[in-house]
Design an enzyme around this catalytic site. Structure first.
Site, mmCIF file in Angstrom:
data_model
loop_
_atom_site.group_PDB
_atom_site.id
_atom_site.type_symbol
_atom_site.label_atom_id
_atom_site.label_comp_id
_atom_site.label_asym_id
_atom_site.label_seq_id
_atom_site.Cartn_x
_atom_site.Cartn_y
_atom_site.Cartn_z
ATOM 1 N N THR A 182 35.246 16.835 -3.921
ATOM 2 C CA THR A 182 36.660 16.970 -4.299
ATOM 3 C C THR A 182 37.374 17.560 -3.093
ATOM 4 O O THR A 182 36.740 18.175 -2.229
ATOM 5 C CB THR A 182 36.830 17.914 -5.498
ATOM 6 N N GLU A 325 35.756 13.296 -9.948
ATOM 7 C CA GLU A 325 34.718 13.495 -10.966
ATOM 8 C C GLU A 325 34.617 12.342 -11.957
ATOM 9 O O GLU A 325 33.666 12.261 -12.729
ATOM 10 C CB GLU A 325 35.028 14.766 -11.777
ATOM 11 N N LYS A 430 55.292 29.030 -16.183
ATOM 12 C CA LYS A 430 55.429 29.699 -17.484
ATOM 13 C C LYS A 430 56.662 30.587 -17.459
ATOM 14 O O LYS A 430 56.636 31.679 -16.912
ATOM 15 C CB LYS A 430 54.184 30.515 -17.799
ATOM 16 N N TRP A 435 56.207 26.616 -21.339
ATOM 17 C CA TRP A 435 55.835 25.820 -20.177
ATOM 18 C C TRP A 435 56.970 24.932 -19.693
ATOM 19 O O TRP A 435 57.612 24.235 -20.479
ATOM 20 C CB TRP A 435 54.684 24.889 -20.543
HETATM 21 P P1 ADP Z 1 41.447 16.817 -6.108
HETATM 22 O O1 ADP Z 1 41.058 17.104 -7.537
HETATM 23 O O2 ADP Z 1 40.534 17.413 -5.147
HETATM 24 O O3 ADP Z 1 42.913 16.986 -5.826
HETATM 25 P P2 ADP Z 1 41.337 14.073 -6.808
HETATM 26 O O4 ADP Z 1 41.790 12.999 -5.959
HETATM 27 O O5 ADP Z 1 40.069 13.926 -7.527
HETATM 28 O O6 ADP Z 1 41.233 15.278 -5.878
HETATM 29 O O7 ADP Z 1 42.526 14.427 -7.790
HETATM 30 C C1 ADP Z 1 42.482 14.314 -9.173
HETATM 31 C C2 ADP Z 1 43.732 14.881 -9.753
HETATM 32 O O8 ADP Z 1 44.880 14.162 -9.323
HETATM 33 C C3 ADP Z 1 43.804 14.811 -11.259
HETATM 34 O O9 ADP Z 1 43.057 15.829 -11.869
HETATM 35 C C4 ADP Z 1 45.293 14.956 -11.497
HETATM 36 O O10 ADP Z 1 45.721 16.308 -11.435
HETATM 37 C C5 ADP Z 1 45.898 14.222 -10.330
HETATM 38 N N1 ADP Z 1 46.291 12.872 -10.742
HETATM 39 C C6 ADP Z 1 45.641 11.721 -10.520
HETATM 40 N N2 ADP Z 1 46.325 10.680 -11.029
HETATM 41 C C7 ADP Z 1 47.436 11.180 -11.613
HETATM 42 C C8 ADP Z 1 48.552 10.616 -12.330
HETATM 43 N N3 ADP Z 1 48.682 9.311 -12.537
HETATM 44 N N4 ADP Z 1 49.496 11.469 -12.787
HETATM 45 C C9 ADP Z 1 49.406 12.798 -12.576
HETATM 46 N N5 ADP Z 1 48.394 13.378 -11.905
HETATM 47 C C10 ADP Z 1 47.417 12.585 -11.430
#
Ligand code: ADP
Length: 538
Positions: A182, A325, A430, A435
């Site tokens: 990640t 993940e 918050k 929220w």
């Molecule tokens: P990292 O978790 O290290 O930033 P990732 O590329 O695995 O790398 O990111 C996953 C995260 O990206 C998700 O948990 C979410 O928060 C965000 N994400 C992915 N796609 C979307 C989407 N369509 N809308 C909002 N958030 C998104």
């Protein structure tokens, strides 16, 4: 009663065999600069994979060993995607944009024995060379400055010395095929090891009309890097069904991408919002007419972007959600039946619809599942055969809940299984115990004609504990709107108490290594007094 079906392993080897024979004439097109697009058929790429497997075997790579790639998207990277898992080793795609200390951490933590590196970015790897404790060989492909890397091997020399027709083993479907860390927005990056089985199942899932719609009729432009969650699983998905792959290497700016699209005429593409925004603003005259749709995700996709692509290019954006993940396909937002194209933007702005093969739920702070009513907000949890059940050598029990992965994303689910993410748990604002969704505020702000990018972060507030600070980047040449004008613009578009009192106008939103807004940096800049904050009378 035992089943009577054959128990063959679901492994990448089966995908390799299928792609190289049935789809031998599929193409991998690699862009090397203006007017220079090189083609390799799937059969040729498979032969290159054989040779690479032979070379790695000769270097001593055994089953289970990790082999890193430090590369752009191109045909040789595709060959590595096939060779390394199929010989029983583990492909570790390294994010070339990681900070040096994180890069050294992930290479050592994964214990990579060999790294394949593009010569053009060799100096980035050289920065950490003396910190690498497990790497025995660095194999350099193409020209570049390799000083600082110590002894290196030449990729072409190595593979040209090998034959095609490598004698692959038949890896167990539960063994690791590939791994990816990640991007470590908090703390050290965490390693996710994809199994052969998860990769196989995820690849087949990309062929569904409800997901990426890959088929032998399509050609996909892979803008999302191969080091970012396996390029969203698109290389294996495309390979296994004969979808042509267009690889742009390092040419990821609006102008070159427009040329690649014009010259290769892809029907599908996949990219994060920042890249699509760049094309919309800096290459508005690009000919995108070949594209049937673009899948966009990685962060929330602003309505203005979806509308801009529809009105300016007549191209549809389909939003998807996932994470390293989750392999990463977890939700894809195709409008459901009965929704006409002219009415479908309200669906496309949703995060996505749950993909078959995964299960998703939302839970409250006490860990109890919440209803799918489109209203209740909770942490999104997911499980399925291509969702990680643990991290590589990193016990993080708090990331799991009764066999579900806790995603750290907060949102709702509606009766049709459409997810709407309102925030990442750590980005939620918050205010007075309620929220505020930073994502919603950003989306609305990015619909303002003078605003190019907007990131909203929580800042401390004496009265409300936290209030939103809107960090705004103006369109080129646009006049800075007054905070009163911005207040008027937001009135009626978001709840009144969401409207920020604090504004800052910045040159650029800081981005993470995968191109997402880096709110951690903005929060720190604000805490250190580096941002000029304009306050509106509330
Ligand atoms: P990292 O978790 O290290 O930033 P990732 O590329 O695995 O790398 O990111 C996953 C995260 O990206 C998700 O948990 C979410 O928060 C965000 N994400 C992915 N796609 C979307 C989407 N369509 N809308 C909002 N958030 C998104």
């Amino acid at each position: 009663m035992p089943s009577t079906m054959m128990d063959l392993p679901l492994n990448v080897n089966a995908l390799l065999r299928h792609g190289r024979t049935v789809h031998h004439d599929g193409l991998v097109l690699t862009y090397h600069g203006p007017g220079d697009i090189r083609e390799a058929t799937f059969a040729e790429v498979a032969n290159q994979a054989d040779r690479l497997a032979g070379a790695l075997h000769r270097l001593g790579i055994q089953s289970g060993d990790r082999v890193g790639t430090f590369m752009w998207n191109h045909d040789a990277h595709m060959a590595a995607y096939l060779a390394i898992p199929c010989m029983g080793a583990v492909l570790h795609t390294l994010n070339i944009r990681l900070f040096p200390e994180q890069l050294a951490y992930v290479i050592n933590h994964a214990a990579d024995r060999v790294i394949l590196v593009d010569g053009s970015i060799a100096p980035l790897l050289a920065k950490v060379r003396d910190q690498l404790t497990t790497v025995e060989h660095i194999v350099v492909r193409g020209a570049g400055d390799t000083s600082g890397l110590g002894h290196t091997l030449d990729y072409d020399e190595l593979i040209n010395a090998e034959e095609t027709g490598f004698d692959y083993p038949e890896p167990d479907e539960r063994s690791a095929a590939a791994m990816c860390y990640t991007s470590g927005t908090t703390g050290n990056p965490k390693g996710v090891a994809y199994s052969h089985r998860s990769t196989f199942l995820h690849s087949i899932a990309t062929h569904s009309a409800q997901t990426l719609q890959f088929s032998q009729k399509e050609r996909v432009l892979l803008i999302v890097p191969q080091f970012h969650a396996n390029a969203w699983g698109m290389p294996y998905g495309a390979w296994s069904v004969g979808t042509d792959l267009v690889m742009p290497q390092q040419f990821l700016q609006a102008g070159p991408l427009a040329e690649v699209i014009k010259e290769t005429r892809p029907t599908i593409s996949g990219a994060v919002p920042t890249v699509l925004n760049d094309i919309l603003h800096n290459a508005p005259d690009a000919d995108l007419s070949s594209l049937r749709y673009i899948v966009c995700g990685g962060s929330a996709v602003p309505r203005a972007l979806i509308e801009g692509y529809r009105s300016n290019f007549d191209v549809d954006i389909v939003q998807a959600w996932g994470m390293t993940e989750t392999s990463p396909l977890a939700a894809v937002g195709w409008p459901p039946r009965g929704v006409a194209r002219e009415d479908d933007i309200d669906v496309r702005v949703k995060t996505g619809r749950i993909v078959a093969g995964t299960e998703v739920r939302i839970c409250n702070d006490a860990g109890s599942p919440l209803p799918w009513d489109g209203q209740a907000q909770g942490e999104i949890e997911i499980r399925g055969p291509w969702i990680t059940g643990s991290y590589h050598l990193d016990p993080t029990e708090e990331k799991f809940h009764d066999g579900w992965l806790r995603t750290g994303d907060v949102g709702s689910i509606d009766t049709d299984g459409f997810i709407q993410i309102s925030d990442r748990a750590k980005d939620v604002i918050k205010s007075g115990g309620e929220w505020i969704s930073s994502v919603d505020l950003e989306n609305v702000l990015m619909g303002h004609e003078a605003i190019k990018e907007a990131a909203v972060v929580a800042v401390p507030d004496d009265r409300w504990d936290e209030r939103p600070l809107a960090c705004v980047v103006l369109q080129e040449g646009a006049d800075q709107p007054s905070t009163e004008a911005l207040n008027d613009y937001l009135t009626g578009r978001v709840a009144k108490w969401w409207i920020p009192e604090r504004w800052t106008f910045i040159e650029e939103v800081p981005k993470t290594s995968v191109g997402k807004f880096d709110k951690k940096v903005l929060r720190r800049q604000h805490a250190d007094g580096e941002l000029v904050v304009v306050a509106r009378d509330s």
